[in-house]
Design a protein around this motif. Structure first.
Motif, PDB file in Angstrom:
ATOM      1  N   VAL A 109      20.687  15.694  -9.529  1.00 55.09           N
ATOM      2  CA  VAL A 109      20.057  14.419  -9.848  1.00 55.09           C
ATOM      3  C   VAL A 109      18.851  14.223  -8.944  1.00 55.09           C
ATOM      4  CG1 VAL A 109      22.268  13.421 -10.569  1.00 55.09           C
ATOM      5  CG2 VAL A 109      21.460  13.072  -8.215  1.00 55.09           C
ATOM      6  N   ASN A 122      11.960  11.160 -10.823  1.00 58.28           N
ATOM      7  CA  ASN A 122      10.928  11.887 -11.558  1.00 58.28           C
ATOM      8  C   ASN A 122      10.123  12.772 -10.612  1.00 58.28           C
ATOM      9  OD1 ASN A 122      11.595  10.678 -13.985  1.00 58.28           O
ATOM     10  ND2 ASN A 122      10.072   9.061 -13.778  1.00 58.28           N
ATOM     11  N   LYS A 134      13.884  18.934 -10.677  1.00 55.63           N
ATOM     12  CA  LYS A 134      15.122  19.248 -11.397  1.00 55.63           C
ATOM     13  C   LYS A 134      14.865  20.158 -12.592  1.00 55.63           C
ATOM     14  CE  LYS A 134      16.310  15.021 -12.427  1.00 55.63           C
ATOM     15  NZ  LYS A 134      15.053  14.351 -12.042  1.00 55.63           N
ATOM     16  N   GLU A 175      20.193  17.218 -19.453  1.00 60.25           N
ATOM     17  CA  GLU A 175      20.303  15.848 -19.960  1.00 60.25           C
ATOM     18  C   GLU A 175      21.214  15.780 -21.186  1.00 60.25           C
ATOM     19  OE1 GLU A 175      19.015  13.396 -18.329  1.00 60.25           O
ATOM     20  OE2 GLU A 175      17.331  14.165 -17.177  1.00 60.25           O
ATOM     21  N   GLU A 185      21.092  15.638 -14.993  1.00 60.22           N
ATOM     22  CA  GLU A 185      21.358  14.414 -15.743  1.00 60.22           C
ATOM     23  C   GLU A 185      20.850  13.189 -14.982  1.00 60.22           C
ATOM     24  OE1 GLU A 185      21.915  12.013 -18.300  1.00 60.22           O
ATOM     25  OE2 GLU A 185      22.955  13.820 -18.986  1.00 60.22           O
ATOM     26  N   HIS A 186      20.290  12.225 -15.735  1.00 60.56           N
ATOM     27  CA  HIS A 186      19.836  10.987 -15.097  1.00 60.56           C
ATOM     28  C   HIS A 186      20.861   9.868 -15.222  1.00 60.56           C
ATOM     29  CE1 HIS A 186      18.839   9.918 -19.274  1.00 60.56           C
ATOM     30  NE2 HIS A 186      18.903   8.668 -18.850  1.00 60.56           N
ATOM     31  N   ASP A 187      21.893  10.061 -16.062  1.00 64.10           N
ATOM     32  CA  ASP A 187      22.949   9.058 -16.227  1.00 64.10           C
ATOM     33  C   ASP A 187      23.908   9.187 -15.041  1.00 64.10           C
ATOM     34  OD1 ASP A 187      25.204   7.564 -16.897  1.00 64.10           O
ATOM     35  OD2 ASP A 187      25.089   8.059 -19.029  1.00 64.10           O
ATOM     36  N   GLY A 238      17.111   8.007 -11.433  1.00 69.06           N
ATOM     37  CA  GLY A 238      17.133   8.891 -12.584  1.00 69.06           C
ATOM     38  C   GLY A 238      15.753   9.356 -12.980  1.00 69.06           C
ATOM     39  N   GLY A 239      15.728  10.151 -14.036  1.00 69.64           N
ATOM     40  CA  GLY A 239      14.476  10.646 -14.572  1.00 69.64           C
ATOM     41  C   GLY A 239      14.522  12.145 -14.728  1.00 69.64           C
TER      42      GLY A 239
END
Length: 235
Positions: free
Chosen positions: A39, A42, A46, A164, A195-197, A233-234
């Motif tokens: 994670v 932006n 990643k 993602e 993953e950004h979640d 996230g991002g």
């Protein structure tokens, strides 16, 4: 359950775009039987790391090894044959093929010739009903995510790279996805999730690596690292 042997390793990965260091000496281990998550905000690096592991980008320095074998210079299709499968942040399915034919392509890419493997994968992802005969074009995003994952799994990979995987899914679909991924890990597969979640990561991952400015700056169980201020996230 203890982690299995490390299946995929990265050591000293460096990627530069002009004067910008997208990766600045990244080390990473992806063990079997575990969900490893990456994670970060932006521009953290990643996606660049993911592409280096998948074989769609060659690092300027460093190496990637699969079960001890140096695969740094192998392209993505060669890694697939060796047991590294991936999904994409932007859905990548064959729109004119049926769901079952999309999954069959995945089996062929992984050199799996047993037709039962396709059927098992369709059942695992809940695609063995009427949807199996439908063309992928026009199917809902949640179904297409399952089709893409099924296609990756049909090749019986030892390592599964997920870019993602929850993008575009509703809450129930995310829960179902997490259930499938946990089952795969329990079966010994090495999973890496970018993953950004963060809610999904918190409930799914065994180990979380936090990236910022091309480096991994924190690693550990999700409860130990996800509250840090640099885990936004991002992509």
């Amino acid at each position: 359950m203890p982690a299995g042997p490390v299946m995929l390793t990265a050591r000293g990965l460096r990627v530069r775009y002009g004067g910008f260091a997208a990766l600045d000496g990244v080390d990473l281990d992806v063990p079997g039987g575990r969900v490893t998550a990456v994670v970060g905000p932006n521009g953290a690096g990643k996606s660049t790391l993911f592409h280096c592991l998948a074989g769609t980008l060659r690092p300027a320095r460093g190496e990637v090894r699969l079960d001890g074998r140096d695969i740094t210079r192998l392209p993505a299709h060669a890694r697939t044959r060796l047991g590294v499968a991936r999904t994409f942040q932007q859905l990548a399915v064959f729109p004119t093929l049926t769901v079952s034919d999309n999954v069959r392509v995945g089996a062929e890419r992984g050199r799996v010739t047993d037709p039962a493997a396709v059927e098992r994968t369709l059942r695992l992802l809940g695609l063995d009903g009427p949807a199996r005969a439908l063309p992928a074009a026009g199917l809902p995003t949640g179904t297409l995510r399952r089709v893409e994952l099924a296609r990756a799994l049909a090749g019986a990979p030892r390592v599964l790279l997920l870019d993602e995987p929850a993008a575009g899914l509703d809450g129930a679909e995310v829960v179902a996805l997490a259930r499938v991924l946990r089952a795969l890990a329990a079966d010994g597969t090495a999973l890496l999730v970018v993953e950004h979640d963060l809610d999904l990561v918190a409930g799914l991952a065994d180990v979380v690596h936090v990236m910022t400015a091309g480096r991994i700056v924190a690693s550990g169980p999700p409860e130990g690292v996800l509250d840090a201020p640099f885990t936004g996230g991002g992509p």
